[in-house]
Scaffold this motif. Structure first.
Motif, PDB file in Angstrom:
ATOM      1  N   GLU A   1     -27.296  30.860 -24.471  1.00 50.34           N
ATOM      2  CA  GLU A   1     -28.497  31.223 -23.708  1.00 50.34           C
ATOM      3  C   GLU A   1     -29.537  31.783 -24.655  1.00 50.34           C
TER       4      GLU A   1
ATOM      5  N   CYS B   1     -32.164  27.736 -21.655  1.00 50.13           N
ATOM      6  CA  CYS B   1     -33.377  28.412 -22.112  1.00 50.13           C
ATOM      7  C   CYS B   1     -34.070  29.040 -20.915  1.00 50.13           C
ATOM      8  N   TRP B   2     -34.235  30.355 -20.956  1.00 50.79           N
ATOM      9  CA  TRP B   2     -34.913  31.085 -19.878  1.00 50.79           C
ATOM     10  C   TRP B   2     -36.396  31.171 -20.188  1.00 50.79           C
TER      11      TRP B   2
ATOM     12  N   SER C   1     -40.258  32.512 -18.575  1.00 47.89           N
ATOM     13  CA  SER C   1     -40.961  33.317 -17.574  1.00 47.89           C
ATOM     14  C   SER C   1     -42.253  32.632 -17.171  1.00 47.89           C
TER      15      SER C   1
ATOM     16  N   ASP D   1     -33.819  33.350 -24.448  1.00 44.31           N
ATOM     17  CA  ASP D   1     -35.116  33.579 -23.817  1.00 44.31           C
ATOM     18  C   ASP D   1     -36.166  32.953 -24.723  1.00 44.31           C
TER      19      ASP D   1
ATOM     20  N   SER E   1     -38.825  33.688 -13.112  1.00 43.78           N
ATOM     21  CA  SER E   1     -38.345  32.965 -14.282  1.00 43.78           C
ATOM     22  C   SER E   1     -37.569  31.733 -13.834  1.00 43.78           C
TER      23      SER E   1
END
Length: 126
Positions: A97, A56-57, A59, A99, A64
């Motif tokens: 993956e 999990c990305w 910011s 965001d 990030s």
């Protein structure tokens, strides 16, 4: 050992990663990647026990970071990683993956309001 990086880790969160009190009391340790397993402190997670792995990305302003979520049959582990740490490149199993935007728990919201109220009192009322 193939790779090692420092992380914050919890096994008390399920579902999507979020801001919560579980991260305040999370484990701070090295996440170690071996040929057959992951280790973080006393946690040993063999790759054959992993049912799902997600990167999990998140910011944070100008940079990030990533949260590696590892799900086994009976537990979910979340590893908060620094922006320069990339253990997923060394893990020999597939992962997805995503965001995400971190949501807030009730505890997290209450703590932020308490801090804002204190700062308001300290700078404007006192």
């Amino acid at each position: 050992m193939i790779y090692k990086c420092f992380c914050k880790a919890t096994n008390r969160e399920t579902g999507k990663p979020r801001y919560s009190h579980n991260w305040l009391f999370s484990k701070r340790a090295f996440l170690k990647v071996f040929e057959s397993r992951l280790e973080c402190g006393r946690w040993i997670i063999p790759f054959e026990n992993i049912r799902n792995m997600k990167l999990c990305w998140v910011s944070y302003g100008f940079f990030s970071a990533a949260i590696l979520q590892v799900q086994t049959e009976d537990r979910t582990y979340q590893f908060g990683l620094n922006p320069w740490a990339k253990p997923w490149k060394h893990i020999p199993i597939e992962y997805s993956e995503e965001d995400i935007r971190l949501e807030y728990s009730w505890f997290s919201i209450a703590l932020r309001l308490l801090i804002l109220a204190y700062l308001g009192w300290f700078f404007f009322i006192r």
